[in-house]
Design a protein around this motif. Structure first.
Motif, PDB file in Angstrom:
ATOM      1  N   LEU A 301       0.816  -1.216   0.000  1.00 29.81           N
ATOM      2  CA  LEU A 301       0.000   0.000   0.000  1.00 29.81           C
ATOM      3  C   LEU A 301       0.852   1.270   0.000  1.00 29.81           C
ATOM      4  O   LEU A 301       0.335   2.387  -0.096  1.00 29.81           O
ATOM      5  N   ARG A 376      -6.812   8.728   6.180  1.00 34.15           N
ATOM      6  CA  ARG A 376      -6.621   7.275   6.047  1.00 34.15           C
ATOM      7  C   ARG A 376      -5.149   6.955   5.730  1.00 34.15           C
ATOM      8  O   ARG A 376      -4.577   6.009   6.256  1.00 34.15           O
ATOM      9  N   GLU A 379      -3.136   7.084   8.811  1.00 29.36           N
ATOM     10  CA  GLU A 379      -3.342   5.896   9.661  1.00 29.36           C
ATOM     11  C   GLU A 379      -2.506   4.729   9.139  1.00 29.36           C
ATOM     12  O   GLU A 379      -1.844   4.024   9.893  1.00 29.36           O
ATOM     13  N   GLY A 382       1.179   4.761   9.857  1.00 31.51           N
ATOM     14  CA  GLY A 382       1.508   4.187  11.165  1.00 31.51           C
ATOM     15  C   GLY A 382       1.615   2.671  11.098  1.00 31.51           C
ATOM     16  O   GLY A 382       2.491   2.066  11.720  1.00 31.51           O
ATOM     17  N   VAL A 383       0.724   2.030  10.329  1.00 35.96           N
ATOM     18  CA  VAL A 383       0.762   0.568  10.171  1.00 35.96           C
ATOM     19  C   VAL A 383       2.079   0.160   9.516  1.00 35.96           C
ATOM     20  O   VAL A 383       2.763  -0.778   9.945  1.00 35.96           O
TER      21      VAL A 383
ATOM     22  N   ASN B  42      -8.418   2.028   0.709  1.00 35.56           N
ATOM     23  CA  ASN B  42      -9.724   1.868   1.349  1.00 35.56           C
ATOM     24  C   ASN B  42     -10.343   0.506   1.066  1.00 35.56           C
ATOM     25  O   ASN B  42     -11.523   0.302   1.284  1.00 35.56           O
ATOM     26  N   ASP B  45      -7.466  -5.589   2.237  1.00 32.73           N
ATOM     27  CA  ASP B  45      -6.445  -5.731   3.266  1.00 32.73           C
ATOM     28  C   ASP B  45      -6.162  -4.426   4.006  1.00 32.73           C
ATOM     29  O   ASP B  45      -5.644  -4.429   5.109  1.00 32.73           O
ATOM     30  N   ALA B  46      -6.506  -3.313   3.345  1.00 30.56           N
ATOM     31  CA  ALA B  46      -6.168  -2.035   3.968  1.00 30.56           C
ATOM     32  C   ALA B  46      -7.072  -1.718   5.150  1.00 30.56           C
ATOM     33  O   ALA B  46      -6.799  -0.803   5.919  1.00 30.56           O
ATOM     34  N   GLN B  47      -8.175  -2.489   5.270  1.00 30.95           N
ATOM     35  CA  GLN B  47      -9.116  -2.197   6.358  1.00 30.95           C
ATOM     36  C   GLN B  47      -8.607  -2.737   7.689  1.00 30.95           C
ATOM     37  O   GLN B  47      -9.349  -3.348   8.441  1.00 30.95           O
ATOM     38  N   GLN B  48      -7.349  -2.551   7.952  1.00 21.56           N
ATOM     39  CA  GLN B  48      -6.845  -3.031   9.232  1.00 21.56           C
ATOM     40  C   GLN B  48      -6.799  -1.887  10.221  1.00 21.56           C
ATOM     41  O   GLN B  48      -6.934  -0.738   9.870  1.00 21.56           O
ATOM     42  N   GLU B  49      -6.587  -2.303  11.434  1.00 15.41           N
ATOM     43  CA  GLU B  49      -6.592  -1.350  12.531  1.00 15.41           C
ATOM     44  C   GLU B  49      -5.483  -0.298  12.339  1.00 15.41           C
ATOM     45  O   GLU B  49      -4.369  -0.617  11.953  1.00 15.41           O
ATOM     46  N   ALA B  50      -5.829   0.921  12.629  1.00 15.78           N
ATOM     47  CA  ALA B  50      -4.829   1.978  12.505  1.00 15.78           C
ATOM     48  C   ALA B  50      -3.779   1.824  13.604  1.00 15.78           C
ATOM     49  O   ALA B  50      -4.073   1.364  14.694  1.00 15.78           O
ATOM     50  N   ALA B  51      -2.558   2.157  13.269  1.00 20.97           N
ATOM     51  CA  ALA B  51      -1.484   2.067  14.263  1.00 20.97           C
ATOM     52  C   ALA B  51      -1.035   3.471  14.653  1.00 20.97           C
ATOM     53  O   ALA B  51      -1.137   4.404  13.863  1.00 20.97           O
TER      54      ALA B  51
END
Lengths: 490, 93
Positions: A301, A376, A379, A382-383, B42, B45-51
C-alpha cells in the motif's frame, strides 16, 4: 592522471602532498562541464567564476599549512531546490525563474563550512515532482550512460553530474526515491537519511513531512563524508533531532542478517534487473551475511498512501506561489481581480505535473474526501512504520532493487503519470516508514547500471553504510563513472 | 472513482488554476486512473486497525526557544514591489 577519477581521500592526499591545487581540480571539473554538459544538461546554473575564486582562497589556506579534511577542495553540485544566497534558485519551475535566494540552506552552508567548492545548481523535476527529470521547466537532462534515456528523478541533474564526472559529489533531496532512483539509473551511490537527520531549512518544500536532503557520490565512503557533513540538529528546523543511538558495531558483511521481501510486487519488473538483485543477494551470502525472507503485508500500500500524502502536501505548499511576494512578476490586466491575477500567474508559472498534483491534493484534502484519503493515508503510515519496526527485530537490514527497470527512454512514460509513479514502487516504503536507505551500483542490465537498495532501521545510517561498503567491495563497482565500466561487467 | 469535467473545473477553481477544455479532459482521464490506484487504501487488506505513528518523540529541550529574532534580511526584497518592510500588491480590481 585524470583528477576527476580521484575519490575524496585520494584528492586530500594529493592536496596534502602539494601534487594538486584546488584551482586545478576545480578547473578540471569546470572544463568537464563545458565539454559534457551541452549533451548531459545536468546544470541549470554554473558558478564558474565563484568556484575559481573559492578555490584560490582554499589554495591559500593550503599554502598556509591547512590540512585537507572534510570536504576541503571537493567540487560539489547542488540540486536547484536548495537555496544558496545570492544565487538563482528555481526548483526547475518557471514560477521561480527570477528568484534569487536571500539565504543559504543549512545543508549547503555545512558543505561550504567544510571546504567544498560549489560548481553550480543542478536540474530536477519541477519542485522535485517526478522520476525522470523531464518535468523541469528548463531542460531535459540525459543519462550519461545513454543520452537517449532519462537519468531518473527528481535529482536527475545531480546524479547525472556525478556520473558524468561533472562534479565529484552532489546534494539531492529524496521525498519518495528522488536520490536513490536516479543514483540507480546513473550508476552512482545515493543515500536518503532518516527524516530528522538533515535540516530542511532552505529546501524548497515538496512534501514537508517526507522531504530529506542527502548525498550522491561515486563511492560509499565519499557519500558518507558528505552525509556526515550535513547531518545533525539545526535550530532552524525543529524536525531535526540529535540521535547518537546508532553504534557502528562491527565491520564488513559477516554475520549481518539481511532480509528480502519474499512477496514483493515484481509486476512490471525487468527480469534482468531482478537477476542482478538475486546475484547481489548471493554475493552477500557468500561474504558471510545471513539472508532470510521476510514479509511485510502493508508494503504493497506504500505507493498509494505516498501519493495521497505527497499530493495533499503539494497542494498546500504550492499555494504560496501567487506572484505577489516573490518569483514571477506579471503586470495585472485592467480591472483584473486578485483571484484572477493569482490564477493567471499560477497557471502560467506551474507546469503540468505541478498542476496535476495540486488538483489531486486539493481533492484528497477537500471536505468529504479528507477522511477517505489524507487521514486514512496517515493511519496506514503508522501501520507501515509498525510493520517495518517489527521486521527489524528479525533482521538488521533489508535488501532489494532500487528501481524496477534500468533507465528508460526519454518520453516513454512522460504522458502516463500512473506508470511514472510506479517507478518509485521500491523506494517510497523507506520514506513512508521513515527509514534510512541507500542505493549502490550492483551490476548491469542491457548495458545500463542497476542499483541495489539497503533499507535500515530508523537512525541506523551507520549500519546502512557498513552493509553498502561491504557489498560495494563484493560487486567491484566502487568509483564507477559513465562510460568507464569494467569491461567484463558491462 | 471518476472525476468529471465539472469536478476538475471545481478543483481548478479551488487550486487557483485556469485550465483549457483539452487540459480538463486530460486531467479528468489521468486523475481518475490515479484515484482508482489510490483507492486501494480503502479496500480489502487495507481495512486493518490503525497504528499509532512511531515518530520520534521530541522533548521541549529539542526545540528552539520561542523567542522573536530578526528575520533573514532580504526576504521582503524578494517581492516585485516593496515599501519599507511591506510587500506591495499590484493594483487590482
Amino acid at each position: 592522471m585524470d583528477v576527476k577519477q580521484l575519490t575524496i581521500p585520494e584528492l586530500h592526499q594529493a592536496y596534502a602532498k602539494r601534487e594538486l591545487t584546488v584551482e586545478a581540480v576545480t578547473g578540471a571539473y569546470l572544463d568537464s562541464i563545458t565539454h559534457t554538459d551541452p549533451t548531459v544538461r545536468a546544470f541549470l546554473t554554473v558558478l564558474g567564476e565563484q568556484a575559481i575564486q573559492r578555490a584560490e582562497v582554499l589554495d591559500k589556506q593550503l599554502a598556509a599549512g591547512a590540512k585537507p579534511a572534510g570536504l576541503f577542495g571537493v567540487p560539489i553540485a547542488i540540486k536547484d531546490n536548495l537555496c544558496l544566497a545570492g544565487t538563482r534558485t528555481t526548483a526547475a519551475s518557471k514560477i521561480l525563474e527570477h528568484y534569487v535566494a536571500p539565504y543559504t540552506a543549512t545543508a549547503v552552508q555545512r558543505v561550504l563550512d567544510a571546504g567544498a567548492v560549489v560548481l553550480g545548481k543542478t536540474n530536477l523535476d519541477e519542485f522535485a515532482m517526478g522520476s525522470s527529470t523531464e518535468n523541469s521547466a528548463y531542460q531535459k537532462t540525459t543519462n550519461p550512460w545513454d543520452v537517449t534515456r532519462v537519468p531518473g528523478g527528481s535529482s536527475g541533474g545531480s546524479a547525472a553530474a556525478v556520473s558524468a564526472s561533472e562534479a565529484l559529489v552532489a546534494l539531492g533531496s529524496d521525498t519518495g526515491g528522488s536520490i536513490r532512483q536516479p543514483a540507480s539509473l546513473c550508476g552512482v551511490v545515493g543515500l536518503k537519511p532518516t527524516y530528522g537527520r538533515v535540516s530542511r531549512h532552505g529546501v524548497i518544500a515538496l512534501s514537508s513531512s517526507l522531504d530529506q536532503v542527502g548525498p550522491l557520490a561515486c563511492t560509499v565512503s565519499d557519500a558518507r563524508v558528505l552525509y556526515e557533513t550535513i547531518a545533525g540538529a539545526d535550530p532552524l528546523d525543529a524536525t531535526t533531532v540529535v540521535h547518537t543511538d546508532d553504534p557502528a558495531t562491527g565491520k564488513g558483511l559477516m554475520g549481518l542478517r539481511v532480509g528480502y521481501l519474499e512477496d514483493a510486487d515484481t509486476t512490471g519488473m525487468d527480469p534482468e534487473v531482478l537477476a542482478q538483485v538475486q546475484k547481489a543477494l548471493k554475493l552477500l551470502e557468500s561474504a558471510g551475511a545471513k539472508i532470510q525472507p521476510v514479509k511485510i503485508d502493508s508494503v504493497k500500500l506504500a505507493l498509494a498512501l505516498y501519493y495521497v500524502i505527497v499530493t495533499s502536501e503539494v497542494s498546500s505548499n504550492l499555494a504560496r506561489y501567487d506572484g505577489i511576494r516573490y518569483g514571477v512578476d506579471m503586470q495585472p490586466k485592467p480591472k483584473e481581480t486578485f483571484l484572477q491575477y493569482t490564477t493567471r500567474i499560477r497557471s502560467h508559472g506551474l507546469g503540468m505535473e505541478a498542476q496535476r498534483r495540486t488538483l489531486l491534493g486539493t481533492y484528497t484534502l477537500s471536505k468529504g474526501y479528507a477522511d477517505r484519503y489524507y487521514h486514512r493515508a496517515h493511519e496506514l503510515q503508522g501501520v507501515l512504520e509498525r510493520d517495518f519496526d517489527a521486521v527489524f527485530h528479525d533482521v538488521d537490514l533489508l535488501f532489494g532493487p532500487t528501481s524496477p527497470t534500468v533507465a528508460f527512454p526519454l518520453g516513454e512514460k512522460f504522458n502516463d503519470p500512473l506508470t511514472m509513479y510506479l517507478s518509485d514502487i521500491f523506494t517510497v516504503p523507506a520514506n513512508i516508514a521513515n527509514l534510512p536507505a541507500i542505493s549502490i551500483p550492483i551490476g548491469f542490465a542491457h548495458h545500463l547500471p542497476v542499483g541495489g537498495q539497503f533499507i535500515g532501521p530508523r537512525f541506523g545510517e551507520n549500519l546502512v553504510f557498513r552493509a553498502a561498503l561491504g557489498l560495494e567491495a563484493e560487486c567491484g563497482f566502487a568509483n564507477l563513472r559513465a562510460g568507464k565500466a569494467p569491461l567484463h561487467q558491462a | 472513482m471518476h472525476l468529471t469535467d465539472a469536478d476538475i473545473a471545481h478543483l481548478a477553481s479551488l487550486s487557483r488554476l485556469e485550465l483549457t477544455p483539452p487540459q480538463r479532459t486530460l486531467f479528468s482521464e489521468q486523475l481518475s486512473r490515479v484515484l482508482d490506484y489510490l483507492d486501494q487504501i480503502n479496500q480489502g487488506d487495507a481495512q486493518q486497525e490503525a497504528a499509532t505513528r512511531a515518530r520520534q518523540n521530541i522533548s521541549p529541550s529539542d526545540v528552539r526557544a520561542d523567542v522573536v529574532v530578526p528575520s533573514a534580511p532580504g526576504l521582503i526584497e524578494q517581492a516585485p514591489v516593496q515599501e519599507g518592510s511591506s510587500v506591495v500588491s499590484p493594483p487590482l480590481a
